[in-house]
Design a protein around this motif. Structure first.
Motif, mmCIF file in Angstrom:
data_model
loop_
_atom_site.group_PDB
_atom_site.id
_atom_site.type_symbol
_atom_site.label_atom_id
_atom_site.label_comp_id
_atom_site.label_asym_id
_atom_site.label_seq_id
_atom_site.Cartn_x
_atom_site.Cartn_y
_atom_site.Cartn_z
ATOM 1 N N SER A 156 82.189 31.567 44.070
ATOM 2 C CA SER A 156 81.566 30.393 43.476
ATOM 3 C C SER A 156 81.549 30.504 41.951
ATOM 4 O O SER A 156 81.292 31.577 41.392
ATOM 5 N N ARG A 158 79.439 28.561 40.294
ATOM 6 C CA ARG A 158 78.100 28.073 39.932
ATOM 7 C C ARG A 158 76.994 29.028 40.348
ATOM 8 O O ARG A 158 75.941 29.079 39.699
ATOM 9 N N ASN A 159 77.183 29.735 41.424
ATOM 10 C CA ASN A 159 76.121 30.580 41.969
ATOM 11 C C ASN A 159 76.594 32.022 42.102
ATOM 12 O O ASN A 159 77.790 32.308 42.065
#
Length: 242
Positions: A156, A158-159
């Protein structure tokens, strides 16, 4: 200063052949001042290096930082650091990282002014969170400008990197895995706030696409504080010794 990170998969290429010579060619083509390697050593027995020291000495302008704790490995838990000749390694550290399987990280101090940290994080995110917390703890003194780089195994964008993002700027140069059709940004950098990123990319040459299952990534950095000492350079180091 140009930095690079490269998971060499124990020198086993996409064709399933172990060929350290072509890995050396890829490393040379990076033209980096510091190259952090993952999976530089084999996993069994005493973990002998997949990239012979003699080959590095004879065919590159880089020298391995003294990270191994035996006579056959190149690094620590497969993490090795190659530094361009003329730059002095003034300190090394090894960190155990929590995981189901043995994992570790390494840190190399260069010219007493700059710290490069190499890591290969776990496949499972729950353990990566623990490992990132430990890295943040051991590197959080900010005495030296610091970059963390390696195979973070995070798909990911974003995370999954929250623990390290509290003290570092995170950067993914591009998709680097798998080499046949890169879709994942597994290989990344994290810079302390006194460093400025001036360029980055994925080294997607034809040879790099076959030499490992990861493409190398690179970044160029400089200090942000004009009053601070500049990052060490080969030219500066050689001049000081002359």
């Amino acid at each position: 200063m140009k930095l690079a990170s490269y998971n060499i998969r124990k020198a086993v290429g996409r064709d399933r052949r172990r060929d350290p010579g072509r890995v050396i060619e890829v490393i040379n083509s990076l033209a980096a001042d510091v190259v952090v390697l993952q999976e530089a050593d084999r996993r069994l027995g005493q973990r002998p290096t997949a990239l012979p020291r003699r080959m590095i000495e004879d065919h590159t302008d880089l020298i391995p930082a003294p990270l191994a704790t035996n006579d056959v490995s190149l690094g620590w838990h497969g993490n090795a650091v190659l530094v361009r000749r003329g730059l002095a390694v003034t300190g090394v550290e090894r960190f155990d990282l929590p995981s189901l399987e043995p994992r570790g990280a390494v840190a190399v101090e260069i010219e007493g002014r700059f710290r490069v940290t190499g890591a290969h994080l776990a496949l499972m995110r729950r353990y990566r969170h623990q490992q990132l917390r430990e890295l943040h703890r051991v590197l959080g003194d900010k005495v030296l400008a610091t970059v963390v780089m390696g195979d973070f195994n995070e798909w990911s964008l974003r995370n999954g990197m929250e623990e390290l993002s509290r003290g570092f700027h995170l950067h993914a140069p591009g998709a680097s895995y798998p080499t046949m059709r890169p879709v994942a940004h597994l290989d990344r950098f994290a810079f302390s706030h006194d460093l400025e990123l001036t360029g980055s990319g994925v080294h997607a040459t034809e040879l790099a696409r076959i030499a490992s299952d990861h493409l190398p990534v690179w970044a160029e950095v400089r200090t942000t504080d004009a009053a601070a000492s500049t990052l060490p350079s080969v030219a500066g180091a050689n001049a000081a010794r002359g």
